[in-house]
Enzyme design. Sequence first.
Site, PDB file in Angstrom:
ATOM      1  N   ASP A  70       0.813  -1.216   0.000  1.00 11.70           N
ATOM      2  CA  ASP A  70       0.000   0.000   0.000  1.00 11.70           C
ATOM      3  C   ASP A  70       0.848   1.268   0.000  1.00 11.70           C
ATOM      4  OD1 ASP A  70      -2.210  -1.616   0.237  1.00 11.70           O
ATOM      5  OD2 ASP A  70      -3.002  -0.636   2.026  1.00 11.70           O
ATOM      6  N   HIS A  92      -5.366   3.119  -4.319  1.00  7.91           N
ATOM      7  CA  HIS A  92      -5.429   3.365  -2.865  1.00  7.91           C
ATOM      8  C   HIS A  92      -5.809   4.815  -2.565  1.00  7.91           C
ATOM      9  CE1 HIS A  92      -4.881   2.213   1.245  1.00  7.91           C
ATOM     10  NE2 HIS A  92      -3.795   2.928   1.461  1.00  7.91           N
ATOM     11  N   HIS A 145      -5.192   9.539   0.380  1.00 10.79           N
ATOM     12  CA  HIS A 145      -5.351   8.715   1.584  1.00 10.79           C
ATOM     13  C   HIS A 145      -6.358   9.295   2.584  1.00 10.79           C
ATOM     14  CE1 HIS A 145      -4.068   5.943   4.880  1.00 10.79           C
ATOM     15  NE2 HIS A 145      -3.753   5.175   3.863  1.00 10.79           N
ATOM     16  N   HIS A 195       3.709  -2.072   3.418  1.00  7.18           N
ATOM     17  CA  HIS A 195       3.865  -0.749   2.813  1.00  7.18           C
ATOM     18  C   HIS A 195       5.299  -0.600   2.315  1.00  7.18           C
ATOM     19  CE1 HIS A 195       0.576  -0.346   5.758  1.00  7.18           C
ATOM     20  NE2 HIS A 195       0.107   0.636   4.994  1.00  7.18           N
TER      21      HIS A 195
END
Length: 257
Positions: free
Chosen positions: A68, A119, A123, A213
């Site tokens: 991510d 994604h 965010h 990540h």
Amino acid sequence: MPRSASTVRSRVAAALAAAAALTLGLSGCSSVDTTSPKSARSDAESGAKGKFGSVDCRKAKCIALTFDAGPGKDTPELLDTLKREKVPATFFLLGKNHVLEYPEVVRRIADEGHEVANHTWTHRILTDLDGDEIREELSRTQDAIAKITGRKPVLMRPPQGRTDKEVTSISRELGLSQVLWSVTAKDYSTNDSDLIKSRVLEQADRDGIILLHDIYKGTVPAVPGIIAELKKQGYTFVTVPQLLAPAEPEPGEVYRP
């Protein structure tokens, strides 16, 4: 890099860490029904078999690596590892300061056979937004990725795993399935690569979806050990669409092991 861009990136990284720390549970926080990979496969029509490749996860012990909030400066090193180990992965990319900053890395991710996914743009927590804001967070990243790769993503991961009926409705409208996870190393909280590796191995299971990540210092160095140990345990690494095959990702559906 201009100082202003560096400052923005630092703030984004800090925001990601703070958001991740609030995440509830291992599999995200969801107020909607979810579908497991096993259920998706069982419900699929037999005619769809093989659409996403030769791996049959109804028989193989499959697991999906997902990353991510990239790409970032360490993503090329990660891609080198995945190429060397012949491991496909799924990358849920952030638009602003990531996709726009590293278009050549996004292109490489796609060219090397990994699944490129969404994604959001910045965010933001989608369940805190109105419909137009949700649509913008997703569609801007869709368009940015398509401009680079020639293909819009079919998967998205909501920040913090937070979704609801409105997020689901807009995801369906944009042709996006939602993907949560079953394994998290909480790599936002540590730079200890050995600890990241051990956390993943403790939680790994068949049909699992691993959340990592590639923007955090300790994560990319942990990946070779994770791959080696899981291969030793008999796992086959697949992308998320391969994990669901012979089913196809269904827009609006929320997938969680």
